[in-house]
Motif scaffolding. Structure first.
Motif, PDB file in Angstrom:
ATOM      1  N   LEU A 169       0.835  -1.213   0.000  1.00  0.00           N
ATOM      2  CA  LEU A 169       0.000   0.000   0.000  1.00  0.00           C
ATOM      3  C   LEU A 169       0.864   1.254   0.000  1.00  0.00           C
ATOM      4  O   LEU A 169       0.624   2.194  -0.775  1.00  0.00           O
ATOM      5  CB  LEU A 169      -0.916  -0.008   1.223  1.00  0.00           C
ATOM      6  N   PRO A 179      -3.591   2.797  -4.348  1.00  0.00           N
ATOM      7  CA  PRO A 179      -3.039   1.939  -3.277  1.00  0.00           C
ATOM      8  C   PRO A 179      -3.089   0.454  -3.602  1.00  0.00           C
ATOM      9  O   PRO A 179      -2.191  -0.301  -3.216  1.00  0.00           O
ATOM     10  CB  PRO A 179      -3.927   2.275  -2.072  1.00  0.00           C
ATOM     11  N   VAL A 180      -4.128   0.014  -4.304  1.00  0.00           N
ATOM     12  CA  VAL A 180      -4.285  -1.409  -4.562  1.00  0.00           C
ATOM     13  C   VAL A 180      -3.297  -1.931  -5.606  1.00  0.00           C
ATOM     14  O   VAL A 180      -3.122  -3.140  -5.749  1.00  0.00           O
ATOM     15  CB  VAL A 180      -5.740  -1.707  -4.995  1.00  0.00           C
ATOM     16  N   SER A 194       2.776   1.821  -3.302  1.00  0.00           N
ATOM     17  CA  SER A 194       1.845   2.254  -4.349  1.00  0.00           C
ATOM     18  C   SER A 194       1.571   3.742  -4.259  1.00  0.00           C
ATOM     19  O   SER A 194       1.649   4.473  -5.256  1.00  0.00           O
ATOM     20  CB  SER A 194       0.523   1.493  -4.232  1.00  0.00           C
ATOM     21  N   VAL A 213      -6.220   5.423   3.852  1.00  0.00           N
ATOM     22  CA  VAL A 213      -6.114   4.712   2.579  1.00  0.00           C
ATOM     23  C   VAL A 213      -7.482   4.639   1.918  1.00  0.00           C
ATOM     24  O   VAL A 213      -8.505   4.437   2.597  1.00  0.00           O
ATOM     25  CB  VAL A 213      -5.560   3.288   2.807  1.00  0.00           C
ATOM     26  N   ARG A 214      -7.505   4.811   0.607  1.00  0.00           N
ATOM     27  CA  ARG A 214      -8.754   4.674  -0.149  1.00  0.00           C
ATOM     28  C   ARG A 214      -8.594   3.534  -1.148  1.00  0.00           C
ATOM     29  O   ARG A 214      -7.618   3.486  -1.900  1.00  0.00           O
ATOM     30  CB  ARG A 214      -9.087   5.967  -0.885  1.00  0.00           C
ATOM     31  N   LEU A 215      -9.559   2.635  -1.168  1.00  0.00           N
ATOM     32  CA  LEU A 215      -9.523   1.478  -2.062  1.00  0.00           C
ATOM     33  C   LEU A 215     -10.837   1.364  -2.825  1.00  0.00           C
ATOM     34  O   LEU A 215     -11.879   1.825  -2.345  1.00  0.00           O
ATOM     35  CB  LEU A 215      -9.291   0.188  -1.264  1.00  0.00           C
ATOM     36  N   PRO A 264     -11.573  -5.687   2.171  1.00  0.00           N
ATOM     37  CA  PRO A 264     -10.949  -4.428   1.739  1.00  0.00           C
ATOM     38  C   PRO A 264     -11.308  -3.256   2.642  1.00  0.00           C
ATOM     39  O   PRO A 264     -10.536  -2.308   2.771  1.00  0.00           O
ATOM     40  CB  PRO A 264     -11.508  -4.239   0.322  1.00  0.00           C
ATOM     41  N   ALA A 311     -10.674  -2.695  -9.513  1.00  0.00           N
ATOM     42  CA  ALA A 311      -9.378  -2.017  -9.452  1.00  0.00           C
ATOM     43  C   ALA A 311      -8.540  -2.247 -10.700  1.00  0.00           C
ATOM     44  O   ALA A 311      -7.560  -1.543 -10.930  1.00  0.00           O
ATOM     45  CB  ALA A 311      -8.606  -2.487  -8.228  1.00  0.00           C
ATOM     46  N   GLN A 328      -9.014   0.259   4.538  1.00  0.00           N
ATOM     47  CA  GLN A 328      -9.349   1.681   4.423  1.00  0.00           C
ATOM     48  C   GLN A 328      -9.320   2.399   5.770  1.00  0.00           C
ATOM     49  O   GLN A 328      -9.590   3.598   5.836  1.00  0.00           O
ATOM     50  CB  GLN A 328     -10.712   1.837   3.756  1.00  0.00           C
ATOM     51  N   VAL A 361      -7.658  -9.193   0.477  1.00  0.00           N
ATOM     52  CA  VAL A 361      -8.190  -8.027  -0.233  1.00  0.00           C
ATOM     53  C   VAL A 361      -9.575  -8.326  -0.808  1.00  0.00           C
ATOM     54  O   VAL A 361     -10.401  -7.430  -0.939  1.00  0.00           O
ATOM     55  CB  VAL A 361      -7.204  -7.589  -1.340  1.00  0.00           C
TER      56      VAL A 361
END
Length: 553
Positions: free
Chosen positions: A51, A61-62, A54, A258-260, A373, A267, A377, A369
């Motif tokens: 993460l 992030p993913v 990235s 973190v944003r996923l 998930p 993704a 976050q 993940v």
């Protein structure tokens, strides 16, 4: 086996051999528990690092998790080195971020998709490298240049991530500008975010120093994530709000987490090949292919030295696995991958025996993940930034400077030139500058220019012994020719390398010959180095460069 005095000084005590696991299903039954346990422990380390790498690279992030999944689940089956862990690495952050910024023209989404195209093409080039047996690239680049490059990467990572750790968003610029802006970020730091980042850094540095053996079994990144998520909940980072400290008003909220995407499938992002062959893209293709290959090969060699079974990886096969993995990762939106040294070292220490550990770590990432998930976050960005600052400090540590100085002052000149030019320009120019400085120093120390790429080698057969008599210069740029001569000697013959006719033998050759003597000894072959009695070391270090004593000014 007869061993030269130089080798007696250089050799470290070797570990006792451990029985290798059996082949096929029998071997799987013998080792699967240890490999799966190690894969799970590496997964705990890899998750936050993927993460962080990235986000530092300007990718979603993913993206790093996608790469690690491909590196574990796919690359394993193409012959990756048995104990290496494939995934994104901090050493490629600078290239990835530069590609996003330069190829996007201000549009980060377009830059990301065009960067993916360069990763795919670089992966194809790595596959070609493996087919032409370019695994020897790991022997070509001088150690001082590689370490100078890595130190520069460490400085750049620190310069970018310390602002995130201080809770000051949107700070951008060239590395030297970012370093100059650190005092301003300290003055405007966000206290709650600083608490998270600082405590995370304390855990990363402090846990390895604890005296209790049970703490060695707990991955520090896992402790950082748990601590940071708890603090994020306490500070209510999930909801935007204001708070006051010493009459100053501060804002925190979800932007510090973190944003996923909602699912792993959503993704997946396809590359944009619309500008894949313009000059800027080609520059990043070359950097991804060369720097990624060098880092991966050096990591695989380092992990081989840690393997209790003393196996030697097929570096060309490992490069093939890396290249195929990069093609796939780039096609679905991932970062470039290499054989990563930190996770691979943890894999060895956790008792892994085969490639199943790398595969297991990829499977655990995929399952986590896919199922949870939402949990990711809740991780604060400051904690991920602290992990990267810690990584940067290790890459650019004062111990590395001291180690380079001990090898010789000329190594420090090469290291410093690579470091400074990289900070001022980019990685490719910095590495080239380091190589040119090293070549110039060799010329000054007596290397004829005709021997830059081709050493003068005379092969003498005498009974069961083959002697390679090398004249003029044995340096990094012509070592591959020396190694090719060694590869042509039948396995049943002993080999003597006579360096008495050389004016200069550089540190890289000394280091590589020492490695070869260890490797040959493990398989029962004899390699002896003679002819250095008339040479003077440029420092007291046993692997320092050597110059004919009569020619020392």
């Amino acid at each position: 086996m007869q061993i030269s005095p130089w080798h007696e000084r250089c050799s470290a005590p070797r570990r006792m051999h451990t029985r290798a696991p059996a082949e096929g299903l029998a071997g799987l039954r013998e080792t699967w528990r240890a490999d799966v346990v190690s894969g799970f422990l590496v997964f705990l380390i890899a998750l936050p690092l993927c993460l962080g790498i990235s986000m530092a690279s300007g990718f979603p992030p993913v993206a790093g998790i996608l790469t690690a999944i491909v590196g574990g689940v796919v690359a394993t089956f193409f012959g990756s080195a048995p104990l290496t862990i494939k995934g994104p690495a901090a050493g490629l952050i600078v290239i990835a971020l530069g590609a996003v910024q330069d190829l996007g023209g201000g549009d980060p989404i377009l830059g990301y998709r065009r960067a993916l195209a360069t990763i795919v093409i670089a992966g194809v080039i790595q596959v070609v490298f493996s087919l032409v047996r370019a695994g020897a690239l790991g022997d070509l680049f001088p150690s001082s240049v590689v370490h100078g490059m890595l130190a520069a990467i460490g400085v750049i990572i620190i310069a970018k991530q310390v602002h995130v750790m201080l809770g000051v968003p949107g700070v951008s610029g060239e590395p030297l500008e970012l370093l100059a802006r650190i005092p301003a970020s300290i003055a405007s730091m966000n206290p709650e975010i600083v608490v998270i980042g600082t405590l995370s850094l304390i855990v990363l540095f402090g846990m390895p120093m604890l005296p209790w053996s049970w703490t060695k079994k707990i991955p520090p990144p896992l402790v950082v994530v748990v601590l940071a998520m708890s603090l994020a909940s306490y500070f209510d980072l999930g909801h935007e709000h204001h708070y006051h400290v010493a009459s100053h008003d501060y804002v925190v909220g979800p932007s510090f987490l973190v944003r996923l995407p909602g699912s792993l499938l959503s993704a997946i992002t396809l590359p944009d090949f619309s500008s894949a062959f313009d000059a800027t893209s080609i520059r990043y293709v070359v950097m991804f292919a060369l720097v990624g290959s060098i880092e991966s090969l050096l990591s695989a060699k380092a992990v081989d030295s840690l393997d209790p079974l003393k196996r030697r990886s097929d570096l060309d096969r490992d490069l093939l696995a890396t290249g195929i993995g990069n093609v796939i990762a780039g096609m679905i939106g991932g970062l470039p991958m290499i054989s990563e040294i930190v996770r691979s070292s943890a894999n060895v220490n956790n008792g892994a025996r085969t490639r199943l550990a790398n595969f297991s770590h990829g499977v655990f990432l995929l399952l986590f993940v896919s199922v949870a998930p939402w949990l990711l976050q809740r991780i604060p960005l400051a904690a991920l930034a602290a992990m990267l600052v810690y990584t940067g400090l290790r890459l650019a540590s004062p111990q590395e400077l001291a180690r380079t100085w001990r090898i010789g002052r000329e190594q420090m000149v090469i290291f410093g030139a690579t470091l400074l030019v990289t900070l001022a320009t980019d990685l490719l120019v910095g590495v080239l500058a380091g190589i040119l400085v090293k070549t110039a120093l060799h010329w000054r120390n007596g290397m004829p220019l005709r021997n830059v790429l081709r050493p003068h080698v005379e092969v003498i057969e005498d009974g069961e012994v083959t002697t390679l008599r090398i004249a003029q210069a044995a340096v990094f740029s012509n070592f591959l020719t020396i190694k090719r001569h060694l590869a042509q000697v039948p396995a049943q013959r002993s080999v003597v390398i006579d360096l008495s006719g050389t004016h200069i033998v550089d540190h890289t050759v000394m280091e590589r010959l020492h490695e070869l003597m260890d490797e040959w000894n493990l398989v029962g072959r004899q390699l002896e180095v003679i002819g250095l009695d008339a040479h003077r070391g440029l420092s007291e270090h046993p692997l320092a460069a050597r110059k004919k004593a009569l020619e020392v000014a």
